[in-house]
Design a protein around this motif. Sequence first.
Motif, mmCIF file in Angstrom:
data_model
loop_
_atom_site.group_PDB
_atom_site.id
_atom_site.type_symbol
_atom_site.label_atom_id
_atom_site.label_comp_id
_atom_site.label_asym_id
_atom_site.label_seq_id
_atom_site.Cartn_x
_atom_site.Cartn_y
_atom_site.Cartn_z
ATOM 1 N N PRO A 199 0.831 -1.212 0.000
ATOM 2 C CA PRO A 199 0.000 0.000 0.000
ATOM 3 C C PRO A 199 0.862 1.258 0.000
ATOM 4 O O PRO A 199 1.950 1.282 0.582
ATOM 5 N N ILE A 200 0.378 2.294 -0.671
ATOM 6 C CA ILE A 200 1.122 3.548 -0.767
ATOM 7 C C ILE A 200 0.249 4.695 -0.271
ATOM 8 O O ILE A 200 -0.984 4.611 -0.272
ATOM 9 N N ALA A 201 0.903 5.760 0.147
ATOM 10 C CA ALA A 201 0.197 6.935 0.660
ATOM 11 C C ALA A 201 -0.056 7.919 -0.474
ATOM 12 O O ALA A 201 0.684 7.952 -1.460
ATOM 13 N N PRO A 202 -1.099 8.723 -0.365
ATOM 14 C CA PRO A 202 -1.348 9.740 -1.399
ATOM 15 C C PRO A 202 -0.247 10.784 -1.425
ATOM 16 O O PRO A 202 0.475 10.984 -0.445
ATOM 17 N N SER A 203 -0.117 11.444 -2.563
ATOM 18 C CA SER A 203 0.905 12.462 -2.752
ATOM 19 C C SER A 203 0.248 13.699 -3.357
ATOM 20 O O SER A 203 -0.978 13.798 -3.422
ATOM 21 N N SER A 204 1.068 14.641 -3.818
ATOM 22 C CA SER A 204 0.497 15.848 -4.424
ATOM 23 C C SER A 204 -0.090 15.572 -5.801
ATOM 24 O O SER A 204 -0.895 16.349 -6.305
ATOM 25 N N LEU A 231 -6.558 8.007 -7.356
ATOM 26 C CA LEU A 231 -7.259 7.164 -6.402
ATOM 27 C C LEU A 231 -8.192 6.209 -7.128
ATOM 28 O O LEU A 231 -8.725 6.525 -8.193
ATOM 29 N N GLY A 232 -8.410 5.059 -6.525
ATOM 30 C CA GLY A 232 -9.475 4.192 -6.996
ATOM 31 C C GLY A 232 -10.796 4.635 -6.384
ATOM 32 O O GLY A 232 -10.828 5.194 -5.283
ATOM 33 N N ARG A 248 0.599 -1.937 -10.828
ATOM 34 C CA ARG A 248 -0.390 -1.462 -9.853
ATOM 35 C C ARG A 248 -1.757 -1.218 -10.515
ATOM 36 O O ARG A 248 -2.801 -1.612 -9.975
ATOM 37 N N LEU A 249 -1.761 -0.568 -11.660
ATOM 38 C CA LEU A 249 -3.023 -0.306 -12.347
ATOM 39 C C LEU A 249 -3.679 -1.615 -12.774
ATOM 40 O O LEU A 249 -4.897 -1.789 -12.638
ATOM 41 N N TRP A 250 -2.888 -2.545 -13.277
ATOM 42 C CA TRP A 250 -3.421 -3.835 -13.722
ATOM 43 C C TRP A 250 -4.013 -4.621 -12.556
ATOM 44 O O TRP A 250 -5.111 -5.165 -12.660
ATOM 45 N N HIS A 251 -3.301 -4.670 -11.447
ATOM 46 C CA HIS A 251 -3.803 -5.401 -10.278
ATOM 47 C C HIS A 251 -5.088 -4.757 -9.748
ATOM 48 O O HIS A 251 -6.016 -5.467 -9.335
ATOM 49 N N TYR A 252 -5.143 -3.437 -9.753
ATOM 50 C CA TYR A 252 -6.370 -2.766 -9.299
ATOM 51 C C TYR A 252 -7.535 -3.111 -10.226
ATOM 52 O O TYR A 252 -8.645 -3.413 -9.764
ATOM 53 N N VAL A 272 -3.995 4.233 -6.079
ATOM 54 C CA VAL A 272 -3.548 3.359 -7.162
ATOM 55 C C VAL A 272 -2.176 3.791 -7.665
ATOM 56 O O VAL A 272 -1.262 2.976 -7.799
ATOM 57 N N LEU A 273 -2.015 5.090 -7.942
ATOM 58 C CA LEU A 273 -0.764 5.601 -8.496
ATOM 59 C C LEU A 273 -0.456 6.974 -7.910
ATOM 60 O O LEU A 273 -1.366 7.723 -7.555
ATOM 61 N N THR A 274 0.831 7.287 -7.839
ATOM 62 C CA THR A 274 1.284 8.650 -7.563
ATOM 63 C C THR A 274 2.311 9.018 -8.633
ATOM 64 O O THR A 274 2.588 8.224 -9.540
ATOM 65 N N GLU A 275 2.899 10.206 -8.505
ATOM 66 C CA GLU A 275 3.886 10.628 -9.504
ATOM 67 C C GLU A 275 5.096 9.697 -9.542
ATOM 68 O O GLU A 275 5.804 9.628 -10.553
ATOM 69 N N GLN A 276 5.332 8.942 -8.471
ATOM 70 C CA GLN A 276 6.459 8.008 -8.450
ATOM 71 C C GLN A 276 6.273 6.849 -9.427
ATOM 72 O O GLN A 276 7.244 6.185 -9.791
#
Length: 240
Positions: A42-47, A51-52, A149-153, A110-114
């Motif tokens: 799991p990852i934390a939100p960023s700037s 989100l799903g 990550r996108l595929w798994h979601y 789901v995703l951040t800039e990283q």
Amino acid sequence: MKLVKQWSTARVVTLVMGVLLVLYGVNTVYGYYQLSRMRLHPIAPSSFTLLGFPSREMEERRWKIIITQEVPKVVEVLREQRFGRPELGAEEGAVRRVAIEQVLKVCPVVLTEQHIQDVWLERREAEVLRARPEYFVVHLRLTPEGRARLWHYARTYVARPRALGEPPTDERLLLIVDKQPWAAPIIRSEVASSWWLLSRAAALQTSDVQIQPIFDEEIANEIVNGFHRAQRLARKEAVP
């Protein structure tokens, strides 16, 4: 003699091409295997965050997305309404806006800039007669982890089975830049397929996510610029 030489050359070229194709295929399958087996925490939100917004879970909370002038917002339904596609300008008395801090806390990241390599803007002409002759597409090229990550979601929420008689619903992402939602793209069902991930492992596509149509150029630019701001901020924070 000349024909024999040409035939030998053709056989060598064919053999080399065959070997290259086999190596390409093996590399693609291995890349797919790595992406599909990647362990994701799991990852934390960023700037800059995608989100799903899983439809069943959001319906239980009576949350839905409303889009007003191309800008989405999350609201809580205060009385019985049919949950479906985001409404364009819903009745204000029937809903209450959900604070973005609560949305960031509840919705899965789901995703951040990283997890994004690049974001760019494409201008397209409208295919049918519209009040606006053009629209914009925001492209996202993901990192290998971002694709996984996108595929798994998508496999978890888009491809999950529906109960008998349950109507289909759109599964969406919510793109947030500096705590401001700017887009709510639908996740296509093909993203949940093995072919989608395999095609990314084979580098057949340069763009993994397309957010469209966006008719307001300022919104499109804000998404692109927001990504680059988030990247610069992440680099600064990474410097010891």
